[in-house]
Each structure stands twice: as C-alpha cells, then as structure tokens.
Design an enzyme around this catalytic site. Structure first.
Site, PDB file in Angstrom:
ATOM      1  N   CYS A 154       0.847  -1.204   0.000  1.00  0.00           N
ATOM      2  CA  CYS A 154       0.000   0.000   0.000  1.00  0.00           C
ATOM      3  C   CYS A 154       0.876   1.246   0.000  1.00  0.00           C
ATOM      4  CB  CYS A 154      -0.937  -0.021   1.203  1.00  0.00           C
ATOM      5  SG  CYS A 154      -2.118  -1.382   1.175  1.00  0.00           S
ATOM      6  N   ARG A 178      -0.816   3.891  -2.566  1.00  0.00           N
ATOM      7  CA  ARG A 178      -1.854   3.617  -3.567  1.00  0.00           C
ATOM      8  C   ARG A 178      -3.234   3.569  -2.938  1.00  0.00           C
ATOM      9  NH1 ARG A 178      -3.884  -1.446  -3.154  1.00  0.00           N
ATOM     10  NH2 ARG A 178      -2.642  -2.982  -2.007  1.00  0.00           N
ATOM     11  N   SER A 179      -3.327   3.136  -1.670  1.00  0.00           N
ATOM     12  CA  SER A 179      -4.608   2.889  -1.024  1.00  0.00           C
ATOM     13  C   SER A 179      -4.451   3.065   0.475  1.00  0.00           C
ATOM     14  CB  SER A 179      -5.063   1.459  -1.347  1.00  0.00           C
ATOM     15  OG  SER A 179      -6.222   1.107  -0.627  1.00  0.00           O
TER      16      SER A 179
END
Length: 279
Positions: A154, A178-179
């Site tokens: 992530c 990314r998240s």
C-alpha cells in the site's frame, strides 16, 4: 486543534459527502462479505516536522509502537518472515495476510528491500551527495508480484530530499500510497514513515524537515460509517504530540531500536473505537 486533527476531520467529511462507492472490491470482512468502501482520489497532506507538526490524530488512540516496529521489520530486518515480526516485535496483525502456510507475506515489503539492497544503497547515495535527486525507495516490484501471491504494498514509494537552511541540513520525505484506510491506518502509516525519515536523518546528524503524504485512493469502509460520524463529533485533545528519537546524532541506522522512539505530549480522546478490518 492540531493540523493532523483538522485534516482528519476534513478528509472524513469529504469522503462522506463527496466520495463514491467502490465496485468489485477485493477485500472481504471476516464474515466473508465484500468490503466495499466510499472513497476519494488524490489526497495530499504536508507537515513541517521541524515546527512540531506531526501526522497523528488526537481524536482516537493510535497504536504507534507496533507501527514503528513494523518499519524495523521491513527496513532493518529486511524480511517477510512473520515469525520474526511475531517473536521479535510482538506484532501479529500481519498474520491475516500470510501466504498459504509459508509463514511469510510473500515476496513483499522487507523481502523486496533485501532483494535490491535498498537501504544500504540509499544511505550511500545520501552520503556521497546529499543533494542528489534520486533518493527513492520503491517496493513496487512486478517480478516479485509474479513470483508469489501476497498483498501488494500500500505504502509503496518514499522519496527523500535534503535542504540547507541557515547552515543546517534538513531531510524531507515524500510518502506515496496507492490505497489507505482513512479511519484505521492513515496516521499509522504516516507516523511509520516519519519514524523512518527520523532514523535516516539521525544516521547523518541532520534535522528532520517536511513530510509530504500523497494517497491515490483514500477510503472509509462501508462498515465504518458510524465510527466516522463519532469521530466528527469528537472535540480534539489540547495536546500537541511529537515523536522523538532519543539517540545521538550520527547513530548508525541499523543500531537504532524501537525503544529509542518516544511519543510525547499525546493524550488522545477515549474510548477507543472498534473496527472490523477488511482482509
């Protein structure tokens, strides 16, 4: 209200009012149901650590000790071995992402750091030329992804830059993610990488400067909306938390220990909230 508390409430409000719902979500709750979320894209935050701005909310307690231990597992031990994380650090939350019965999380995180000798190369680059613009940690390794299964990273990229201000050198860091699970992991991830930034700065005897945080997909899971409303109702604590690294300037990166960190002036609002995590 600290900058972190202000940004936390602003992001929760924006996600709940402007966010859209995910579709075909990969994660599942423990009961097997699909873990959809409401999300926004392109979230950014900037903190000036040198002025006492740290990315940790006071609206609920944040378990910073275990988060920092995870950073040591990734960047000092440079391993994907869950036994090391469990036995050496007493951290077990990664166990839900074990790949098969391998006792690992697959070729991810620390395994990629070791594969490319990332930390040693980064420290050498900064030593040879602090002002070079190539100080990048990237955990996004397509070859590793094809080699084994496992959760894709992530927080996958960190960049570092050095500035001279009034004769002193400051180390800045930019974390790209990314998240991010806004309510559960946002401040955990941010403070983890602030800790990494502080370790590298101490290695060279530099001061910590600014911390930039970019998240591509910032979300709140659909079973957390009640907790989101509770956090918006809470009034922040009057404290001003700071992370301190209690080792002398010039301490080798690999000689720093988790217990060398202390979170001071931190008195978060209680009770703690409960979350059913998406796996």
């Amino acid at each position: 209200m600290t900058k972190a508390d202000l940004l936390f409430k602003d992001n929760i409000t924006k996600i709940m009012s402007e966010g859209v719902f995910s579709e075909q979500a990969r994660p599942r709750y423990k009961n097997g149901e699909m873990a959809n979320s409401k999300y926004i894209t392109g979230a950014f935050a900037e903190y000036d650590l040198s002025k006492g701005e740290f990315p940790i909310t006071t609206l609920r307690p944040i378990p910073i000790k275990s988060a920092i231990k995870e950073i040591f597992w990734i960047y000092q031990d440079q391993t994907n071995d869950l036994v090391v994380l469990n036995d050496k650090y007493g951290v077990t939350y990664w166990n839900d992402w074990e790949v098969g019965h391998t006792g690992t999380i697959g070729q991810r995180y620390g395994a990629v750091v070791k594969k490319h000798n990332i930390i040693s190369k980064l420290l050498k680059q900064l030593e040879d030329n602090p002002w070079n613009r190539r100080n990048v940690i990237s955990l996004w390794d397509y070859e590793a992804f094809e080699e084994t299964e496992g959760l894709l990273p992530c927080a996958f990229q960190t960049m570092f830059d050095v500035r001279r201000v009034n004769g002193e050198l400051y180390l800045d860091a930019t974390l790209t993610q990314r998240s991010n699970d806004m309510l559960v992991a946002h401040h955990i991830n941010a403070m983890q990488y602030v800790a990494l930034q502080m370790m590298i700065a101490k290695h060279f005897g530099w001061r910590v400067g600014k911390f930039f945080y970019f998240i591509n997909n910032l979300h709140i899971y659909d079973n957390q909306f009640e907790q989101a409303q509770e956090l918006l109702k809470r009034q922040p604590s009057e404290c001003n938390p700071k992370l301190v690294l209690n080792v002398p300037d010039g301490t080798d990166f690999f000689d720093i220990k988790p217990d060398d960190f202390a979170l001071v002036d931190y008195d978060p609002i209680k009770p703690q909230l409960r979350f059913d995590l998406a796996i």
